[in-house]
Design an enzyme around this catalytic site. Sequence first.
Site, mmCIF file in Angstrom:
data_model
loop_
_atom_site.group_PDB
_atom_site.id
_atom_site.type_symbol
_atom_site.label_atom_id
_atom_site.label_comp_id
_atom_site.label_asym_id
_atom_site.label_seq_id
_atom_site.Cartn_x
_atom_site.Cartn_y
_atom_site.Cartn_z
ATOM 1 N N LYS A 201 0.783 -1.297 0.108
ATOM 2 C CA LYS A 201 -0.167 -0.069 0.146
ATOM 3 C C LYS A 201 0.922 1.266 -0.064
ATOM 4 O O LYS A 201 1.950 1.219 0.798
ATOM 5 C CB LYS A 201 -0.911 -0.111 1.217
ATOM 6 C CG LYS A 201 -1.720 1.136 1.444
ATOM 7 C CD LYS A 201 -2.534 1.137 2.698
ATOM 8 C CE LYS A 201 -3.754 2.196 3.006
ATOM 9 N NZ LYS A 201 -3.896 2.252 4.063
ATOM 10 N N HIS A 220 -6.192 2.129 14.190
ATOM 11 C CA HIS A 220 -6.581 0.569 13.882
ATOM 12 C C HIS A 220 -5.521 -0.217 13.959
ATOM 13 O O HIS A 220 -4.229 0.030 14.238
ATOM 14 C CB HIS A 220 -6.722 0.706 12.125
ATOM 15 C CG HIS A 220 -5.381 1.004 11.537
ATOM 16 N ND1 HIS A 220 -4.861 2.287 11.459
ATOM 17 C CD2 HIS A 220 -4.574 -0.014 10.568
ATOM 18 C CE1 HIS A 220 -3.594 2.015 10.761
ATOM 19 N NE2 HIS A 220 -3.569 0.825 10.260
ATOM 20 N N ASP A 222 -3.518 -3.496 12.172
ATOM 21 C CA ASP A 222 -3.432 -4.256 10.501
ATOM 22 C C ASP A 222 -3.970 -5.749 10.722
ATOM 23 O O ASP A 222 -3.739 -6.430 11.566
ATOM 24 C CB ASP A 222 -1.962 -4.377 10.332
ATOM 25 C CG ASP A 222 -1.550 -2.794 9.825
ATOM 26 O OD1 ASP A 222 -2.123 -1.741 9.766
ATOM 27 O OD2 ASP A 222 -0.156 -2.716 9.870
ATOM 28 N N HIS A 276 -2.050 1.651 16.135
ATOM 29 C CA HIS A 276 -1.623 2.722 15.443
ATOM 30 C C HIS A 276 -2.437 3.535 14.483
ATOM 31 O O HIS A 276 -3.496 3.271 14.144
ATOM 32 C CB HIS A 276 -0.275 2.239 14.826
ATOM 33 C CG HIS A 276 -0.568 1.212 13.249
ATOM 34 N ND1 HIS A 276 -0.966 -0.072 13.614
ATOM 35 C CD2 HIS A 276 -0.446 1.523 12.222
ATOM 36 C CE1 HIS A 276 -1.236 -0.530 12.441
ATOM 37 N NE2 HIS A 276 -1.157 0.299 11.733
HETATM 38 O O1 LIG Z 1 1.527 5.812 7.337
HETATM 39 C C1 LIG Z 1 1.976 5.326 8.029
HETATM 40 O O2 LIG Z 1 2.757 5.520 8.852
HETATM 41 C C2 LIG Z 1 0.998 4.258 8.757
HETATM 42 C C3 LIG Z 1 0.004 3.626 8.008
HETATM 43 C C4 LIG Z 1 -0.800 2.699 8.077
HETATM 44 O O3 LIG Z 1 -0.965 2.243 9.512
HETATM 45 C C5 LIG Z 1 -1.626 1.725 7.214
HETATM 46 O O4 LIG Z 1 -1.703 2.048 6.027
HETATM 47 O O5 LIG Z 1 -2.083 0.531 7.471
HETATM 48 FE FE LIG Z 2 -1.802 0.195 9.527
#
Ligand SMILES: O=C(O)CCC(=O)C(=O)O
Ligand SMILES: [Fe+2]
Length: 334
Positions: A201, A220, A222, A276
């Site tokens: 992503k 959230h 992951d 996070h």
């Molecule tokens: O941009 C970030 O440092 C975290 C992004 C994130 O947690 C995600 O896309 O699941």
């Molecule tokens: Fe994330």
Amino acid sequence: MEVERVQEIASNLSKGTIPEEFIRTMTEQPGLTTVQGTVLEVPIIDLRDPDEQKVLKAIDDASRNWGMFQVTNHGIPEESIRNFQEVGKFFFELPQEEKEVYAKPEGSKSIEGYGTKLQRELEGKKAWVDHLFHKIWPPSEINYQFWPKNPPSYREANEEYTKHMHGVVNKLLRLFSLGLGLEEHEVKKAVGGDDLVYLLKINYYPPCPRPDLALGVPAHTDMSAMTILVPNDVQGLQASKDGQWYDVKYIPNALIIHVGDQLEIVSNGKYKSVLHRSTVNKEKARISWPIFFEPPADLEVGPHPKLINEGNPPKYKTKKFSDYCYCELNKIPQ
Ligand SMILES: O=C(O)CCC(=O)C(=O)O
Ligand SMILES: [Fe+2]
């Protein structure tokens, strides 16, 4: 359906304000909820340390207490990280209509493609971020239609980074296994073995006039087994520990590792999937590149049989990864 991208909204703002739907509630606003000063820090672990027991203990402690750590000396060449980041940044700086060629098709069941989160979240708030999702491994899972053709070096830079990634992934999964008291291959096997899917992503967070009020990706965990992330040099990732939000310090060329939900499940709760979120910046675009390491859709994932017994009953259901994701995305209790 035409979707308005955050990047477009950001470039058309009147000075100093953001649309109301991006203003977070008081309980979420980063300006009010971030711990100031470095009281605690997400652990930083040197993977080249010759004392393997020390590395193992550090990773085990970090996975139990934070669910997140950073690794240095991981063996991925700086040049490979730089090229991988440059081609992703180039894509997001293309004119809007060129990016839309890669838009997630309407009605698609897959997550792949260029997009902006469509459904409003709880409390009706929106996230200050656009993204591009595509798989990068294994080859049989790749849909090149979602890989940008511009810049022309996009594919090579992604393949090179992926090639270097395998060693780090195997090393970390081995250390998680040993940390949990399992044989070294058992965690990898439990999350898919050689069929483990690498889903990339790219998050693009445009500059935001009110970074104190908005959030990039809201809080959230992951859904993956593990996530490995590199950001650009703009501070923004935050980890939650004991109910407080801490900035994760940006370290050039370090990899940020998240324990994901599937590893928490396999470990029967010994390792914690980290809560996070990401904040945004007033002047600069922030970009991050997480790779989610996920079990194949049909694989059943549950607490490892060797980690449960009478005194330690399973704390999680065993279910297909695709069913887990369905429940998560539709806010159905697991
Ligand atoms: O941009 C970030 O440092 C975290 C992004 C994130 O947690 C995600 O896309 O699941
Ligand atoms: Fe994330």
